[in-house]
Scaffold this motif. Sequence first.
Motif, short mmCIF file in Angstrom:
data_model
loop_
_atom_site.label_atom_id
_atom_site.label_comp_id
_atom_site.label_asym_id
_atom_site.label_seq_id
_atom_site.Cartn_x
_atom_site.Cartn_y
_atom_site.Cartn_z
N ARG A 70 14.80 62.17 9.08
CA ARG A 70 15.88 61.80 8.16
C ARG A 70 15.89 60.30 7.94
O ARG A 70 15.54 59.53 8.83
CB ARG A 70 17.23 62.26 8.72
N GLY A 71 16.35 59.91 6.76
CA GLY A 71 16.57 58.49 6.49
C GLY A 71 15.32 57.68 6.20
O GLY A 71 15.34 56.45 6.30
N LEU A 72 14.21 58.36 5.86
CA LEU A 72 12.99 57.62 5.55
C LEU A 72 13.16 56.83 4.25
O LEU A 72 13.86 57.25 3.32
CB LEU A 72 11.81 58.59 5.40
N ASP A 73 12.51 55.68 4.18
CA ASP A 73 12.52 54.91 2.94
C ASP A 73 11.09 54.53 2.58
O ASP A 73 10.13 54.90 3.27
CB ASP A 73 13.41 53.67 3.07
N VAL A 74 10.94 53.77 1.50
CA VAL A 74 9.61 53.41 1.00
C VAL A 74 8.82 52.63 2.05
O VAL A 74 7.61 52.80 2.20
CB VAL A 74 9.73 52.62 -0.31
N ALA A 75 9.51 51.77 2.78
CA ALA A 75 8.82 50.99 3.82
C ALA A 75 8.21 51.89 4.88
O ALA A 75 7.09 51.62 5.37
CB ALA A 75 9.80 50.01 4.46
N ASP A 76 8.93 52.97 5.24
CA ASP A 76 8.38 53.90 6.23
C ASP A 76 7.12 54.59 5.69
O ASP A 76 6.16 54.81 6.43
CB ASP A 76 9.43 54.97 6.58
N LEU A 77 7.14 54.92 4.41
CA LEU A 77 5.98 55.58 3.81
C LEU A 77 4.76 54.66 3.84
O LEU A 77 3.65 55.09 4.14
CB LEU A 77 6.29 56.00 2.37
N HIS A 78 4.97 53.38 3.52
CA HIS A 78 3.86 52.42 3.52
C HIS A 78 3.36 52.14 4.93
O HIS A 78 2.17 51.89 5.14
CB HIS A 78 4.29 51.12 2.85
N ALA A 79 4.27 52.21 5.92
CA ALA A 79 3.89 51.88 7.29
C ALA A 79 3.17 53.02 7.99
O ALA A 79 2.46 52.81 8.98
CB ALA A 79 5.13 51.50 8.10
N ASP A 85 3.16 60.65 11.12
CA ASP A 85 4.00 59.51 11.50
C ASP A 85 5.39 59.62 10.89
O ASP A 85 6.33 58.95 11.34
CB ASP A 85 3.34 58.19 11.06
N LEU A 86 5.53 60.44 9.87
CA LEU A 86 6.81 60.59 9.16
C LEU A 86 7.62 61.77 9.70
O LEU A 86 8.73 62.01 9.22
CB LEU A 86 6.56 60.79 7.67
#
Length: 415
Positions: A70-79, A85-86
Motif C-alpha cells: 500500500r501507498g506506493l508512489d512513482v519514486a518506489d516504482l523507479h527504485a 520489490d513492490l
Amino acid sequence: MAAPVTPPRGMRDFLPSEKAKRDAVLGKIRSVYRRFGFDEIETPVVEDAKRLHSGLGGDNEKLAYAVMRRGLDVADLHAASTPLDLADLGLRFDLTVPLARFFASHRGQLPTVFRSIQIAPVWRAERPQKGRFRQFVQCDIDILGEAGPIAEIELIQATAAAIDALGVRDTVIRINDRRVLTSLLASWNVPATAADAALIVIDKLDKIGPSGVAAELVELPGFSGWSSADLAATLEALAAADWESAREASWIDRAAFSDLEAIRASLPDLPIRFDPTLVRGMGYYTGTIFELAHPDLAYSLGGGGRYDGMIGRFLGVDVPAVGFSLGFERIVDLVELDHEADADAVVLLYDNDVDARDLARIKQSLVREHRRVRLERRAKNAKNQRAALAEQGFRQVGVVTAETADGPIEFRPLS
C-alpha cells in the motif's frame, strides 16, 4: 450487444448444483480424514512475500501472485529493481509452505505429532488449459513430527479410504524415494551439480516418453558417456521395474528401499507399485514420494512425499514432515454422486393474490421446524416448474392460495 461477463481466465463460477456436488465430495473427504485422526486447520490466503519466495516452493514460486504494498508512489516504482520489490504479500500457491509457517508459529499449542487437514483454495498464474486453473482447491493431509514410515502408512491409508468412499476405483499408489533417485544418478556417474536438472528432465517421462527424456538428458553435463538410444532403453527398463527386480538391482539405495518395502508390507490390501522413475517436481522432498494414479488417466489424482527440511527453515529446529495432497478438481469430475435430496426441503408455490405477510408467517413456521423452505411463484407450466425443483433436490411441494393461507399446508411429492 454487450460482451459476455465472465470470470478472469483460469477461474470459474459454480452454479448451485455444481457447488452442492463439490461440497458433498469435500464432505466425504473431510469425514474420512477425521476418522483417521486428522484435525483441520485454516491459514490466511496470503503469506509474507519473502516467505513465498524463499526457495521452498520450487517452480511454483514463479507462478505466485504478488500483492503490491500500500501507498506506493512513482519514486518506489523507479527504485525497484524487480517487481517483487513492490510486494510485501502474496497469494499462497500451495498449502505446504503455509503449514510449515503455521507449525512454527503454534508448535507449543500442538501435539508432538500433529496430523493436519487443510482444504482450501490456492492460486497460481498458470497458463489456463484443460485441468489447469489459476484458482483451485487442494485437499492436504500432513503428519508433522513423525520420522518413521508409520506416517507414510497413515497418509496412504487415509487417502485410499477417501478415494474409496467417493467410489473411484482401480487407483494405484506409485511410490519411490528421493534417495533411490540419488543412488540411480550416482550409478550413471552424474555429478551432484547436474542432479537437480536431471531429475527435472526425468519427471517428464510420462509426458514425452523414454526417447524424449533420453534426448534431453544426453545434453546435460554428466551424460557424455551415454548414447540417447542406450539411455532410452535403460529408462524403459526402469519404468517396467517391480519390487522383485529392484530388490536385486545393484544401484538401489538399500535403506530407502527397505523403508518402501515396510510401507508396502503394512498395506497388503492396497495396490502399491514401486516406480524408480517417479520424481515429483517439488525440490523440497527429502525421502519417500508417492502419487495416486488411475489406469484410464494420463495425469495423477494426487501425490506427496516427505519434506523433512522445510519446517526447520522457519523454526530453526528440524521437524520430520510428510504430506499427501489430493487433486480435488480432477477427482470431483470423476465422482458420480446421486443427487441427495434433503428430506426436510419443501417448496411453497403461491399465487399472486396471496398476502406477503401470510407467506412470511408460513415460511417462518416451517423454518422453525428445521425445514429448508423455498418460496416460488406458481408458474403456468406446472410440469416444467416441478421438474426443475426436483432437479434442485426438493421432494415435497405445498400450494398456497389466498383461500388456504390461514389453514394447514398440505405437502405432496413433487414427482
